[in-house]
Design a protein around this motif. Structure first.
Motif: not given
Length: 332
Positions: A218-230
């Motif tokens: 989840a933190r990686l996805t967020r750092a790579s500019r993933g959406t909140s849904n991701d």
């Protein structure tokens, strides 16, 4: 586990004078029982005190392996304390963590030699790598990130096939290091391998390692500019596992990250970016932060306050109320 450790200590201390062997066992119970349980409850200063008592006993009665395990534990606890600290306090705990782990590595190297079924040196190197990664995250010292990568590589070389659990923890760490270096695809691949391996394993769907893998992804996805849904699905899965394991601080960390990704996933109140920054500046414990928001919700529902904007919310008062409530609960 905590109750078992307490009972073991009561039994060991019930008969005087005690044998040298019993003193050595007491040291191990303090380190691997009491301190470990306190650390999992995030009662870190208490955990540090118990681990240090264990080291003192182990050294006094020449239980070298217990002394080494104690230093391994102290190194881990100081790193967790650094994550809750700021500025010079964080640097102090990170330095103490690195030093304690170096001492543990030297002791284990002398005790075990090169051919062992379980490499404690490898584990200590992995913990040292995580300390360096934390150093980079908190103090933005880029050489620490390079050092973390090298230590993780050394740890992978030393860990044995029997150390599957340690190997999975190391894969999660290597994924986090990759993400810090913006090698997001590499990190995502490592975490995907850990998750797939565990969900296919009988009885592992609620393992703590799986929760850490979901949280790291989840933190990686967020750092790579993933959406909140991701981001949110992995955070929910991690929180569910931590709650099942009765790891309240870890579960609250997931929930706080959920709130900062999309506040509607946690509360019906409108929590602004300014609110988040104020709350984070006031208290590092996600349990206290969330309790403050719950208290505001209660006040709004009771009609004692109107639905406030971020500028009019007295977060300092709400945090203080949450802290006092937590202290009362701890004393019960």
């Amino acid at each position: 586990m905590r109750a078992l450790a307490t009972e073991c200590l009561r039994f060991l201390r019930s008969d005087e004078p005690r044998l040298r062997f019993e003193r050595a066992v007491e040291a191990e119970v303090l380190i691997r029982g009491t301190a470990w349980c306190l650390q999992r409850d995030h009662r870190l200063h208490e955990a540090l005190d118990e681990a240090q008592k264990g080291i003192q006993l182990a050294e006094r009665y020449e239980a070298r392996r217990s002394a080494a395990l104690g230093r391994q534990s102290v190194g881990r606890i100081h790193r967790l304390l650094a994550e809750d600290a700021r500025g010079r306090d964080a640097e102090y705990h990170l330095t103490a963590s690195a030093n304690s782990l170096r001492e543990a590595i030297a002791l284990f190297s002398a005790i075990d030699g090169p051919h062992v079924r379980r490499s404690e040196v490898g584990i200590c190197l992995g913990l040292s790598a995580r300390t360096q990664l934390t150093w980079y995250r908190l103090l933005n010292e880029k050489p620490a990130l390079v050092h973390a990568d090298e230590l993780a590589r050394q740890a992978a070389e030393l860990q044995t096939p029997a150390q599957r659990k340690d190997g999975l923890h190391l894969m999660i760490l290597r994924a986090e290091i990759a993400a810090a270096n913006r090698r997001y695809a590499d990190g995502r691949k490592l975490l995907g391998d850990v998750i797939e391996s565990l969900i296919s394993e009988r009885g592992a769907r609620y393992s703590e390692i799986l929760a850490h893998a979901y949280l790291a992804r989840a933190r990686l996805t967020r750092a790579s500019r993933g959406t909140s849904n991701d981001v949110l699905p992995d955070l929910r899965k991690a929180r569910e596992i931590f709650l099942a394991q009765k790891l309240g601080h870890a579960a609250a960390s997931c929930e706080w990250t959920m709130l900062t990704s999309d506040s509607k996933s946690v509360t019906k109140l409108k929590i602004t970016r300014n609110d988040v920054l104020q709350i984070e500046a006031l208290n590092v414990d996600p349990r206290i932060r969330l309790a403050a928001i719950t208290e505001l919700e209660r006040q709004v529902d009771a009609g004692t306050v109107n639905h406030p904007t971020g500028r009019r919310t007295s977060w300092a008062t709400l945090i203080d109320q949450a802290q006092r409530s937590e202290q009362r609960d701890t004393m019960r």
